[in-house]
Design a protein around this motif. Sequence first.
Motif, mmCIF file in Angstrom:
data_model
loop_
_atom_site.group_PDB
_atom_site.id
_atom_site.type_symbol
_atom_site.label_atom_id
_atom_site.label_comp_id
_atom_site.label_asym_id
_atom_site.label_seq_id
_atom_site.Cartn_x
_atom_site.Cartn_y
_atom_site.Cartn_z
ATOM 1 N N GLU A 102 8.743 -4.316 -2.926
ATOM 2 C CA GLU A 102 7.320 -4.274 -2.609
ATOM 3 C C GLU A 102 6.928 -5.615 -2.003
ATOM 4 O O GLU A 102 7.080 -6.672 -2.641
ATOM 5 C CB GLU A 102 6.516 -4.005 -3.883
ATOM 6 N N ASP A 113 0.820 -1.218 0.000
ATOM 7 C CA ASP A 113 0.000 0.000 0.000
ATOM 8 C C ASP A 113 0.856 1.271 0.000
ATOM 9 O O ASP A 113 0.394 2.324 -0.437
ATOM 10 C CB ASP A 113 -0.933 0.027 1.214
ATOM 11 N N ASP A 114 2.076 1.181 0.484
ATOM 12 C CA ASP A 114 2.962 2.344 0.587
ATOM 13 C C ASP A 114 4.008 2.402 -0.521
ATOM 14 O O ASP A 114 4.685 3.417 -0.682
ATOM 15 C CB ASP A 114 3.697 2.326 1.938
ATOM 16 N N ASP A 146 4.061 2.479 -3.935
ATOM 17 C CA ASP A 146 3.988 3.402 -5.078
ATOM 18 C C ASP A 146 4.414 4.812 -4.687
ATOM 19 O O ASP A 146 5.134 5.477 -5.438
ATOM 20 C CB ASP A 146 2.595 3.422 -5.695
ATOM 21 N N ASP A 147 4.009 5.276 -3.511
ATOM 22 C CA ASP A 147 4.430 6.607 -3.055
ATOM 23 C C ASP A 147 5.941 6.641 -2.827
ATOM 24 O O ASP A 147 6.610 7.596 -3.214
ATOM 25 C CB ASP A 147 3.700 7.003 -1.768
ATOM 26 N N LEU A 148 6.464 5.600 -2.201
ATOM 27 C CA LEU A 148 7.909 5.538 -1.960
ATOM 28 C C LEU A 148 8.668 5.469 -3.280
ATOM 29 O O LEU A 148 9.684 6.154 -3.458
ATOM 30 C CB LEU A 148 8.259 4.335 -1.083
ATOM 31 N N ARG A 149 8.191 4.666 -4.222
ATOM 32 C CA ARG A 149 8.851 4.561 -5.520
ATOM 33 C C ARG A 149 8.918 5.925 -6.208
ATOM 34 O O ARG A 149 9.943 6.309 -6.751
ATOM 35 C CB ARG A 149 8.144 3.554 -6.430
ATOM 36 N N ALA A 150 7.832 6.687 -6.167
ATOM 37 C CA ALA A 150 7.821 8.019 -6.787
ATOM 38 C C ALA A 150 8.858 8.932 -6.142
ATOM 39 O O ALA A 150 9.569 9.665 -6.830
ATOM 40 C CB ALA A 150 6.431 8.636 -6.689
ATOM 41 N N GLU A 151 8.972 8.860 -4.831
ATOM 42 C CA GLU A 151 9.952 9.688 -4.110
ATOM 43 C C GLU A 151 11.382 9.259 -4.439
ATOM 44 O O GLU A 151 12.250 10.097 -4.702
ATOM 45 C CB GLU A 151 9.702 9.570 -2.610
#
Length: 180
Positions: free
Chosen positions: A120, A40-41, A43-48
């Motif tokens: 992931e 759940d977390d 995709d946000d971490l990958r973008a950062e």
Amino acid sequence: MSNEPAHPDAPTREIPADPETLFDDPAVDTETQTKEIDADDFDDLRAELTAVDGWVVVGLTNEAGALLLMDDGTHGWTLPAVSVRDGDWADRAHEVVDGLTGWTSDLETVERVRRIDYHEDGGDGRVTVHHVVVRAEPVTGDPVAAEPTVGCDGTAEVDWVDALPSDVEGVVRDDAALFR
């Protein structure tokens, strides 16, 4: 201002655009960490994380052996560190030293490179970043810039310490030990 190198015979090692190549250098301490991230977390971490190549961490001491630490308001007391984009590791290391101290200090050597693989949990997502820990030549006195900044990342509190605060742990303590 510039200082004369405290160790003129110290090896100078360029920071390559791809720090992965440092894993082939027997003079550089290397380590790999794997971190499982909740799906759940991720995709946000990958973008950062894909917005940066990693972080350059600078070990800076003065002639008395005190070590420069910073607190950016988020991570507690750490060695000076700043994100790197587009492979400009050395430039960013110089910028963080200048931004925190107002001094220019040459880089002496790469001490450590850390590969951090984020996976992931239960999925196929993978992101890898690097921390490159470099030694800067020692400075004179306890210089602190009038308004210490960490590159474009904002202001920071700065302190020269003879001993690490007791709450400094993990990789921050391990990296700081390279300069004690």
